[in-house]
Design an enzyme around this catalytic site. Sequence first.
Site, PDB file in Angstrom:
ATOM      1  N   HIS A  19       0.826  -1.217   0.000  1.00  0.00           N
ATOM      2  CA  HIS A  19       0.000   0.000   0.000  1.00  0.00           C
ATOM      3  C   HIS A  19       0.857   1.262   0.000  1.00  0.00           C
ATOM      4  O   HIS A  19       0.352   2.351  -0.270  1.00  0.00           O
ATOM      5  CB  HIS A  19      -0.884  -0.013   1.249  1.00  0.00           C
ATOM      6  CG  HIS A  19      -2.293   0.447   1.023  1.00  0.00           C
ATOM      7  ND1 HIS A  19      -2.915   0.494  -0.216  1.00  0.00           N
ATOM      8  CD2 HIS A  19      -3.233   0.888   1.915  1.00  0.00           C
ATOM      9  CE1 HIS A  19      -4.149   0.935  -0.074  1.00  0.00           C
ATOM     10  NE2 HIS A  19      -4.363   1.193   1.197  1.00  0.00           N
ATOM     11  N   ASN A  70      -6.817   6.853   4.461  1.00  0.00           N
ATOM     12  CA  ASN A  70      -8.217   7.223   4.229  1.00  0.00           C
ATOM     13  C   ASN A  70      -8.501   8.702   4.447  1.00  0.00           C
ATOM     14  O   ASN A  70      -9.635   9.149   4.216  1.00  0.00           O
ATOM     15  CB  ASN A  70      -9.154   6.368   5.086  1.00  0.00           C
ATOM     16  CG  ASN A  70      -8.948   6.565   6.574  1.00  0.00           C
ATOM     17  OD1 ASN A  70      -7.966   7.161   7.003  1.00  0.00           O
ATOM     18  ND2 ASN A  70      -9.874   6.053   7.362  1.00  0.00           N
ATOM     19  N   ASP A  95      -0.797   2.469  -5.267  1.00  0.00           N
ATOM     20  CA  ASP A  95      -0.843   1.039  -5.564  1.00  0.00           C
ATOM     21  C   ASP A  95      -2.127   0.710  -6.318  1.00  0.00           C
ATOM     22  O   ASP A  95      -3.174   1.300  -6.067  1.00  0.00           O
ATOM     23  CB  ASP A  95      -0.751   0.235  -4.272  1.00  0.00           C
ATOM     24  CG  ASP A  95      -1.865   0.577  -3.286  1.00  0.00           C
ATOM     25  OD1 ASP A  95      -1.997   1.771  -2.923  1.00  0.00           O
ATOM     26  OD2 ASP A  95      -2.605  -0.333  -2.879  1.00  0.00           O
ATOM     27  N   ASN A 116      -9.019   3.761  -0.781  1.00  0.00           N
ATOM     28  CA  ASN A 116      -9.427   4.792   0.175  1.00  0.00           C
ATOM     29  C   ASN A 116      -8.673   6.101   0.021  1.00  0.00           C
ATOM     30  O   ASN A 116      -9.218   7.172   0.314  1.00  0.00           O
ATOM     31  CB  ASN A 116      -9.281   4.271   1.604  1.00  0.00           C
ATOM     32  CG  ASN A 116     -10.345   3.248   1.956  1.00  0.00           C
ATOM     33  OD1 ASN A 116     -11.444   3.277   1.409  1.00  0.00           O
ATOM     34  ND2 ASN A 116     -10.026   2.342   2.861  1.00  0.00           N
TER      35      ASN A 116
END
Length: 204
Positions: A19, A70, A95, A116
């Site tokens: 991520h 997020n 990603d 997110n």
Amino acid sequence: MYLIVGLGNPGGQYAKNRHNIGFMFIDELIRSSGFGPERNKFQSVMSEGTVQTAKGPVKALALKPQTYMNLSGNAVKEAAAFYKIDPDHIIVYHDELDLAPGRLRMKLGGGHAGHNGLRSIMSHLGPNFVRARMGIGHPGQKELVHSWVLSDFYKADTWVERLNDAAVSALPLLLAGETEKYQTEVMRLAPAPKLDPKQANPQP
């Protein structure tokens, strides 16, 4: 001026996660010539620099939001507002599950596909920013996605460093408006492993 954003989560426990490939790109960019020391501003780690392009020098702000994924949009909105940067001059490296490991695809606008970080940015700025989609592959089952993106790259994933190096080296093309040439050049410099787009990385 361009705002170049890498998405990730702050903290050492996340540093090598799939991520965080966007953070890895920004780290490589800041290490390159033309960028100054990192400092904390806009709820981010940032660095100002200049990229030499065929059309002349282009100012750029490299940004790693420290808000967790997020809430990335909070930091991006703050920096964009301060420098009065329009969305089409904001490039977000992130990603991408739906691309094979090591693939890079550029895209203007579109949805967030459940990401997110993109969702947060879109909520503040709308969809019309540039996305640099960095393939990490898919684990094959939806219920495995969360643990896949929050787990580290394998030691055998040597393509990660090559991809980031190439993405930085070819950046003058992108900031000169040559988006397709940029994508092609990155893939020429760092060819992706030959894997099916829906398959995850093989275990080493």
